[in-house]
Enzyme design. Structure first.
Site, short mmCIF file in Angstrom:
data_model
loop_
_atom_site.label_atom_id
_atom_site.label_comp_id
_atom_site.label_asym_id
_atom_site.label_seq_id
_atom_site.Cartn_x
_atom_site.Cartn_y
_atom_site.Cartn_z
N HIS A 60 -1.06 6.16 2.19
CA HIS A 60 -1.06 4.92 1.40
C HIS A 60 -2.43 4.69 0.76
O HIS A 60 -2.53 4.41 -0.44
CB HIS A 60 -0.67 3.76 2.31
N GLU A 61 -3.48 4.82 1.56
CA GLU A 61 -4.82 4.56 1.05
C GLU A 61 -5.27 5.63 0.06
O GLU A 61 -5.96 5.33 -0.92
CB GLU A 61 -5.81 4.46 2.21
N HIS A 64 -4.04 4.70 -3.33
CA HIS A 64 -4.95 3.78 -4.03
C HIS A 64 -6.13 4.53 -4.65
O HIS A 64 -6.45 4.35 -5.83
CB HIS A 64 -5.51 2.74 -3.04
N ASP A 161 -1.60 -5.94 -0.79
CA ASP A 161 -1.30 -5.31 -2.07
C ASP A 161 -0.45 -6.20 -2.95
O ASP A 161 -0.65 -6.26 -4.18
CB ASP A 161 -0.59 -3.97 -1.83
#
Length: 306
Positions: A60-61, A64, A161
């Site tokens: 997930h990170e 980003h 988010d």
């Protein structure tokens, strides 16, 4: 937010992005693993489940960080800690760039949903529910964990988010500063809800999350107020930030790192008039970019959007 340089262990580097793991993760992992529901035949599978959570948050990170780089921003560090992860991203100060940098994280979870769902269906079809019940239970648990993380992250509460996506969408309409103020204000309402929920279910983790979000909402409000004040200042002609193309404001807004006195770096040629310290780079107060004064190209004045 946790600092990547304080109390964190560097795990590896991928594509120029350093991944750090905060020391507190190990304590919380030990507590959570030992107190999880005994759905498996041994503690080893509980460990694998928690490692799967670690992997999902990491992906997930990275979503980003890689998206931020794609739009021309900087993203060099990711820190994983007990409450999740933090990708230190600095996209260009444009609503579209910010929106993509934030939305790419949840999109990773969206992509994982059908992948994990198909894996679960195949495992059931192959008879793993009876032959390998631990594997089957692990696949179901990982799918559920990914779904919960997606739903939680998409709550429109700043700085989650969902709250940052809301801020980016509002940025198109009402500008950078006012969108942040609205998103942070809505976030405070969400924080109140988390506090009530924490007391209702007697959850320490929800209380910690509420404090974390409260600090970020308060910081967002202060940042929005600073952006509004900055936007009202007159701008210096003949200079523009190499990154965001915005002309710098006029005034003693840069602080000398040696003597601490404020001065106007563009008026003095990046030299502190108090202690004569010479500075190699000048920071853009609008986007945070550090560049040599000579790199601030001559450009037509571009007013900052608020």
């Amino acid at each position: 937010m946790p600092s990547a340089r304080q109390g964190s262990i560097r795990l590896f580097r991928f594509d120029g992005i350093d991944l750090f793991l905060h020391w507190s993760w190990f304590l919380v992992a030990a507590f959570e693993i030992s107190n999880r529901t005994r759905r498996y035949s041994s503690l080893t599978w509980n460990v694998l489940e928690y490692l799967a959570l670690f992997l999902i948050v990491m992906l997930h990170e990275f979503g980003h960080a890689l998206a931020c780089r794609q739009v021309g921003g900087t993203a060099n560090q990711i820190v994983l800690w007990p409450l999740g992860g933090v990708a230190y991203v600095n996209p260009p100060p444009r609503p579209g760039a910010t929106l993509w940098s934030i939305a790419a994280g949840p999109l990773v979870n969206v992509v994982l949903l059908p992948v994990l769902f198909v894996a679960g269906i195949l495992s059931r079809w192959l008879g793993w529910a009876g032959a390998m019940p631990n594997v089957y239970a692990l696949l179901r648990a990982v799918w559920f964990i990914n779904l919960v993380l997606l739903i939680f992250n998409m709550l429109p509460i700043y700085p989650l988010d969902g709250g940052q996506i809301l801020r980016s969408l509002l940025w198109f309409v009402i500008g950078r500063a006012r969108s942040l103020m609205v998103a942070a204000s809505i976030g405070l309402v969400g924080v109140a809800g988390f506090i009530i929920l924490a007391f209702w279910i007697h959850s320490v983790w929800f209380a910690v999350l509420a404090v974390f979000m409260l600090m970020n909402c308060w910081g967002g409000l202060r940042q929005a107020q600073g952006l509004l004040r900055l936007a009202k200042l007159p701008r210096r002609e003949g200079f523009a930030c190499p990154r965001c193309k915005t002309a710098p404001p006029v005034g003693n807004l840069w602080k000398c790192g040696r003597c601490g006195q404020p001065f106007d770096t563009f008026q003095t040629g990046a030299v502190c008039p108090n202690c004569t310290a010479q500075f190699a780079v000048t920071q853009c107060l609008d986007c945070g970019e550090l560049r040599p004064l000579s790199g601030w190209i001559v450009s037509t004045l571009v007013p900052a959007k608020v």
